[in-house]
Design an enzyme around this catalytic site. Structure first.
Site, PDB file in Angstrom:
ATOM      1  N   ASP A   5      47.529  41.475  29.050  1.00  0.00           N
ATOM      2  CA  ASP A   5      48.582  42.512  28.945  1.00  0.00           C
ATOM      3  C   ASP A   5      49.872  42.109  28.215  1.00  0.00           C
ATOM      4  OD1 ASP A   5      46.723  43.728  30.588  1.00  0.00           O
ATOM      5  OD2 ASP A   5      48.122  44.346  32.131  1.00  0.00           O
ATOM      6  N   LYS A 108      42.101  48.928  30.705  1.00  0.00           N
ATOM      7  CA  LYS A 108      42.009  49.209  32.146  1.00  0.00           C
ATOM      8  C   LYS A 108      43.092  50.189  32.545  1.00  0.00           C
ATOM      9  CE  LYS A 108      44.862  45.148  32.984  1.00  0.00           C
ATOM     10  NZ  LYS A 108      46.086  45.716  33.536  1.00  0.00           N
ATOM     11  N   CYS A 152      49.046  41.452  37.125  1.00  0.00           N
ATOM     12  CA  CYS A 152      47.792  41.504  36.364  1.00  0.00           C
ATOM     13  C   CYS A 152      47.200  40.127  36.080  1.00  0.00           C
ATOM     14  CB  CYS A 152      47.999  42.321  35.093  1.00  0.00           C
ATOM     15  SG  CYS A 152      48.346  44.053  35.506  1.00  0.00           S
TER      16      CYS A 152
END
Ligand SMILES: [Zn+2]
Length: 206
Positions: A5, A108, A152
């Protein structure tokens, strides 16, 4: 290896809606330099990308009267309400690294009513193709870094270990939402089978 990310909305460099501390231009530069180096050493790079619809239920704006960072119950579990971030096809949802570096980008968080911090799951228990893609290539060891340490990165690392990968998280190439929960994540990950190192210097690549 898995880059987690590193997207505009999570960086202060890009004035992201959820820019985390220390995610300045220099940080992204160091991430890029590390990726080029790892690729040169023969590692395939997989990347995860938070990729939400506008009406995603992790956004406080989709819950009238709620404030950012309030915690609600969603599907019986704690859900932090975030500022809207990484909305599909917006500029700040882009990964801040040249895409030609990646073997695969896994998205996601696309399901409106399920959040997913882990790159191994889309949300609601549905897997992304990350696990099968890695296993098809015979990958059993995973280096991991990115944003955010306490959400994450932690979740992807812990799930990776659960799914049978030998996971190593490199903390100086991670940035977190909150220093307290980031420290806790770093302390907790080893018990979940994740190796935590401070720098890439501590990792033997092949
Ligand atoms: Zn998100």
């Amino acid at each position: 290896m898995v880059l987690v990310d590193v997207q505009g909305d999570f960086t202060v460099w890009k004035k992201g809606s959820l820019g985390v501390a220390g995610s300045d231009r220099a940080y992204v530069r160091r991430v890029k330099a590390a990726l080029y180096d790892l690729k040169k050493k023969g590692l395939d790079i997989y990347a995860t990308q938070d990729w939400h619809p506008k009406n995603h239920l992790s956004f406080f704006t989709n819950h009238p009267g709620k404030k950012p960072f309030e915690v609600i119950k969603l599907h019986g579990q704690d859900q932090v309400l975030w500022p809207p971030h990484c909305v599909q096809c917006t500029e700040n949802a882009e990964i801040l690294v040249d895409k030609s570096l990646f073997k695969l980008v896994v998205q996601k968080g696309m399901l409106m009513d399920w959040d997913s911090y882990s790159g191994f799951y889309v949300g609601g228990g549905t897997k992304t193709i990350l696990e099968s893609a890695l296993k098809k290539e015979g990958v059993d060891k995973l280096l991991m870094f990115g944003i955010a340490t306490d959400y994450c990165v932690k979740s992807t690392a812990v799930d990776g270990a659960k799914l049978g990968f030998e996971v190593t998280v490199v903390t100086d190439l991670c940035r977190g939402v909150d220093p307290k929960t980031s420290d806790k994540a770093i302390q907790d990950m080893p018990a979940a089978g994740v190796r935590v190192v401070e720098s890439l210097d501590e990792v033997r690549i092949r």
